[in-house]
Enzyme design. Structure first.
Site, PDB file in Angstrom:
ATOM      1  N   HIS A 113      59.510  -9.112  42.167  1.00 49.96           N
ATOM      2  CA  HIS A 113      59.369 -10.553  41.961  1.00 49.96           C
ATOM      3  C   HIS A 113      58.312 -10.791  40.905  1.00 49.96           C
ATOM      4  CE1 HIS A 113      58.849 -14.821  42.774  1.00 49.96           C
ATOM      5  NE2 HIS A 113      60.025 -14.757  43.351  1.00 49.96           N
ATOM      6  N   ASP A 161      65.830 -12.361  48.804  1.00 51.58           N
ATOM      7  CA  ASP A 161      67.275 -12.154  48.781  1.00 51.58           C
ATOM      8  C   ASP A 161      67.714 -10.786  49.270  1.00 51.58           C
ATOM      9  OD1 ASP A 161      68.113 -14.643  48.070  1.00 51.58           O
ATOM     10  OD2 ASP A 161      67.715 -14.312  45.941  1.00 51.58           O
TER      11      ASP A 161
END
Ligand code: CMC
Length: 431
Positions: A308, A366
């Site tokens: 991320h 996710d």
């Protein structure tokens, strides 16, 4: 000039400027470079916005090193445990938790905007049955502006509010219609007596010929996933909504642009990509081969659902989702779900690998969300659509915040031009 500033001196001209250092409620101090070009004749260069705050915002705060996520100041862990998605929508839009009365009025307002104009439904027929639902969603949401001329005066706060309500209310109806279109089944009208997530399940999974009661396990799981996906400060799709909106474009067009940005596999499309990846890996024995591929700089393969831009410790949303994944699969009697088993193994192996440790790559929101969606019977190509429904609350909050900010100007980045130097046109017969 504020108490704190940074002085920049050009060692060529000897000219100096003082740049104001701004501080927010949380987060690193921020150097205001907006006057740099005027004062010193320089642009700043930050492709990918690695160190750039693009706006003021009071909606969401993330501390990526500590794994903190706050919506309007409230920790995500508390909201995930105690709140519900419609309350989060209210919180996003109005900045405070609603009183019982306010929540009731707000919920009633939203359910009374859930239907689609009957003419809008004919748009779906223009799409082939196997069109990706995100492609349909980009088109249909953008086309809403053709139906609601009454609320497109973005300078009017009442119009902005109505548009926000319409978008939050209609996204599940549009999403379910995308799904029904792919099945060739009739669209189901929304039911005002159901919860936001229960109504979505009804519109996706019921048929006119049978009674349908949404499964409370599925309703609860969707509610949680929607809370976790509601906002994430200036991510790619939200920045797209803001950039599109900065020109004064109507809100439906702006949210449509946000949906298009979300679709990419580096962003919201990752949940679909994770499932595709797990299917491709196939079994636990093949995990080391795929870890090696992810580490190989000559191989474009990346571990989807890992890494991320902001979280360099852990993604607090992933921690909550992993726990929920256990609970949902257990309640559905699917404890030995092979995809979940493989995801757990993949996470364990990757987290022990120096490549992932050194780069601070952890599972993101996710990595596990698709496994829950799959267990609830939601097809893979609808995963990013689910994300889009949830993120609409964040998008509209950012759009409203931006339009009502008196400092708002059109967003217009500059560039470091390194193309051809000035040259003369050569006529075609002389080339
Ligand atoms: N697998 C393998 N290597 C990776 C991965 C990954 N998933 N993610 C980052 N890296 C490596 C990358 O190759 C680079 O290595 P090096 O320094 O040797 O060149 C280093 O880690 C830093 O990566 P980056 O691409 O510079 O980082 P970024 O901040 O630009 O990208 C990201 C962030 C999320 C796009 C990226 O981690 C990624 O592509 N992850 C997979 C896609 C994904 O799961 N996206 C969902 C994000 S969370 C949901 C959302 O909010 O949208």
């Amino acid at each position: 000039m504020s108490e704190r500033h940074i002085t920049i001196t050009d060692n060529k001209s000897g000219k100096s400027v003082d740049l104001e250092v701004k501080t927010g409620t949380h987060g690193p101090p921020t150097v205001d470079v907006s006057g740099l070009y005027k004062d010193l004749g320089y642009f700043t260069f930050d492709p990918g916005f690695m160190s750039t705050a693009s706006c003021h915002s009071q909606i969401t705060f993330i501390d990526g090193d500590e794994g903190i996520l706050l919506y309007r100041g409230y920790p995500i862990e508390q909201l995930a445990e105690k709140s519900n998605y419609l309350e989060i929508c209210y919180l996003m839009t109005y900045g405070a938790l609603p009183s019982p009365n306010q929540l009731e009025n707000y919920s009633s307002m939203i359910v009374h905007h859930t239907m689609l104009h009957e003419s809008l439904k004919t748009f779906f027929n223009g799409f082939h049955y196997d069109a990706h639902p995100m492609a349909i969603m980009v088109g249909v949401v953008g086309s809403l502006s053709a139906f609601y001329h009454d609320s497109t005066n973005i300078q009017d706060p009442v119009c902005r509010e109505i548009s926000a309500h319409r978008l939050i209310a209609k996204m599940p109806t549009i999403a379910a219609a995308c799904y029904k279109h792919s099945l060739g089944e009739p669209f189901q009208y929304p039911r005002n007596n159901l919860s936001y997530c229960g109504n979505l399940l009804h519109m996706m999974f019921s048929v006119p010929t049978e009674e349908y009661v949404p499964d409370p396990i599925a309703e609860k799981a969707l509610n949680l996933l929607f809370i976790l996906h509601a906002d994430h400060e200036q991510n790619a799709s939200t920045s797209t909504v803001r950039l599109a909106g900065s020109s004064g474009a109507n809100p439906f067009a702006c949210i449509s642009a946000g949906i298009a940005s979300l679709w990419g596999p580096a962003h919201g499309g990752a949940n679909e990509a994770v499932l595709d990846m797990l299917h491709e890996i196939g079994d636990v024995a093949s995990i080391p081969k795929y870890i090696a591929k992810a580490k190989d700089k000559n191989d474009p393969f990346r571990l989807m659902g890992f890494g991320h831009r902001v979280y360099k410790n852990f993604d607090p949303r992933a921690t909550i989702i992993r726990k929920t994944c256990h609970e949902v699969l257990e309640k559905l009697g699917d404890q030995s779900n092979p995809l979940f088993e493989m995801a757990l193994q993949l996470e364990e192996i990757a987290l022990q690998d120096p490549y992932f440790q050194e780069r601070k790559l952890y599972p993101n929101v996710d990595f596990y969300s698709g496994i829950i969606y799959k267990a609830l019977g939601i097809p893979t190509n609808m995963f990013t659509v689910m994300f889009a429904i949830a993120r609409t609350s964040g998008w509209v909050a950012h759009w409203m915040e931006m339009i009502s900010d008196p400092r708002q100007r059109i967003s217009r980045p500059r560039q470091l031009y390194d193309g051809a130097a000035t040259r003369d046109y050569v006529s075609i017969d002389q080339r």
